[in-house]
Design a protein around this motif. Sequence first.
Motif, PDB file in Angstrom:
ATOM      1  N   PRO A  65       4.800  -8.873  -2.805  1.00  0.00           N
ATOM      2  CA  PRO A  65       5.352  -7.601  -2.306  1.00  0.00           C
ATOM      3  C   PRO A  65       6.588  -7.861  -1.443  1.00  0.00           C
ATOM      4  O   PRO A  65       6.705  -8.911  -0.797  1.00  0.00           O
ATOM      5  CB  PRO A  65       4.203  -7.025  -1.466  1.00  0.00           C
ATOM      6  N   PHE A  66       7.505  -6.916  -1.443  1.00  0.00           N
ATOM      7  CA  PHE A  66       8.683  -7.043  -0.593  1.00  0.00           C
ATOM      8  C   PHE A  66       8.314  -6.829   0.869  1.00  0.00           C
ATOM      9  O   PHE A  66       7.374  -6.085   1.180  1.00  0.00           O
ATOM     10  CB  PHE A  66       9.751  -6.029  -1.007  1.00  0.00           C
ATOM     11  N   ASP A  68      10.068  -5.253   3.066  1.00  0.00           N
ATOM     12  CA  ASP A  68      10.348  -3.856   3.398  1.00  0.00           C
ATOM     13  C   ASP A  68      11.121  -3.219   2.254  1.00  0.00           C
ATOM     14  O   ASP A  68      11.557  -3.902   1.324  1.00  0.00           O
ATOM     15  CB  ASP A  68      11.130  -3.731   4.713  1.00  0.00           C
ATOM     16  N   GLU A  69      11.295  -1.939   2.326  1.00  0.00           N
ATOM     17  CA  GLU A  69      11.928  -1.190   1.238  1.00  0.00           C
ATOM     18  C   GLU A  69      13.369  -1.609   1.015  1.00  0.00           C
ATOM     19  O   GLU A  69      13.828  -1.720  -0.125  1.00  0.00           O
ATOM     20  CB  GLU A  69      11.851   0.309   1.527  1.00  0.00           C
ATOM     21  N   SER A  70      14.105  -1.858   2.102  1.00  0.00           N
ATOM     22  CA  SER A  70      15.512  -2.222   1.958  1.00  0.00           C
ATOM     23  C   SER A  70      15.662  -3.570   1.252  1.00  0.00           C
ATOM     24  O   SER A  70      16.557  -3.752   0.419  1.00  0.00           O
ATOM     25  CB  SER A  70      16.198  -2.262   3.330  1.00  0.00           C
ATOM     26  N   GLU A  71      14.782  -4.514   1.586  1.00  0.00           N
ATOM     27  CA  GLU A  71      14.819  -5.813   0.903  1.00  0.00           C
ATOM     28  C   GLU A  71      14.532  -5.631  -0.582  1.00  0.00           C
ATOM     29  O   GLU A  71      15.211  -6.197  -1.433  1.00  0.00           O
ATOM     30  CB  GLU A  71      13.795  -6.770   1.510  1.00  0.00           C
ATOM     31  N   GLY A  72      13.514  -4.837  -0.878  1.00  0.00           N
ATOM     32  CA  GLY A  72      13.156  -4.595  -2.262  1.00  0.00           C
ATOM     33  C   GLY A  72      14.281  -3.958  -3.045  1.00  0.00           C
ATOM     34  O   GLY A  72      14.588  -4.388  -4.174  1.00  0.00           O
ATOM     35  N   ASN A  73      14.905  -2.955  -2.478  1.00  0.00           N
ATOM     36  CA  ASN A  73      16.011  -2.283  -3.152  1.00  0.00           C
ATOM     37  C   ASN A  73      17.169  -3.246  -3.398  1.00  0.00           C
ATOM     38  O   ASN A  73      17.825  -3.190  -4.452  1.00  0.00           O
ATOM     39  CB  ASN A  73      16.492  -1.089  -2.335  1.00  0.00           C
ATOM     40  N   ARG A  74      17.435  -4.119  -2.434  1.00  0.00           N
ATOM     41  CA  ARG A  74      18.538  -5.069  -2.561  1.00  0.00           C
ATOM     42  C   ARG A  74      18.262  -6.080  -3.676  1.00  0.00           C
ATOM     43  O   ARG A  74      19.128  -6.330  -4.527  1.00  0.00           O
ATOM     44  CB  ARG A  74      18.758  -5.797  -1.237  1.00  0.00           C
TER      45      ARG A  74
END
Length: 224
Positions: A65-66, A68-74
């Motif tokens: 899992p990422f 956080d969301e920003s890391e995942g989106n990047r």
Amino acid sequence: MNTPKTEWPSSLDDNELEELDQYLRAHVGEGDLLLDGVHGLLSALAVGPLQVLPEEWLPEVLHEPFADESEGNRVLALLAKLNDSINAELDVDAYEPILGEVETETGPVLSAAGWCEGFSRGIDLRAGLWEKRLADDPQLMDMLGPVMALAVDEGILNADAEFEKLSDEEYDECLSQVPTVLGSVNRYWQAHPVTEAEVEAAVRTAEQEPHTPPPRQRSGHWVH
């Protein structure tokens, strides 16, 4: 009136490649793909018989899992850009593989091990279609010759017969042919698309005999 210049494919710049490489290295497990392997995987899908959607290939690349969301989106954005760049490069005959770099007694040398590992996994995702066509059409096997030779040489694939290791010159020659191979294979599937009968046969085979991929190797640092 000025003629507009042809746009060059929008590939990841060095900083973006480094960012994606660092993420993959920080979250790698035994047998997981690094950047060169991911590029090989996406390259196989780009030139393959049928489209493979991200929800099918992403589990081959991302395993945690990422944070956080920003890391995942990047990370997803970088992977999407890398994927898109392969198709764009193939369209203008500008494809270039991302290769590994391993240390030897005489210094660093290019290695196709990781790229071939990823390419083989990409084929695995549509194994039935690839295997049937390779068996039925020697032309496709001939096209893939240099890539197959590299994969066997690196221990990614098993050869049916005893295989003599490539010399340094032969290895480099096969490496130099990778862009041409991918262009040819891409055009082959476009000119000879799979039939409904082939798809149905591949599904039946997968249900009866689940494909077990061969053991994989890990590669060193990537270079482009």
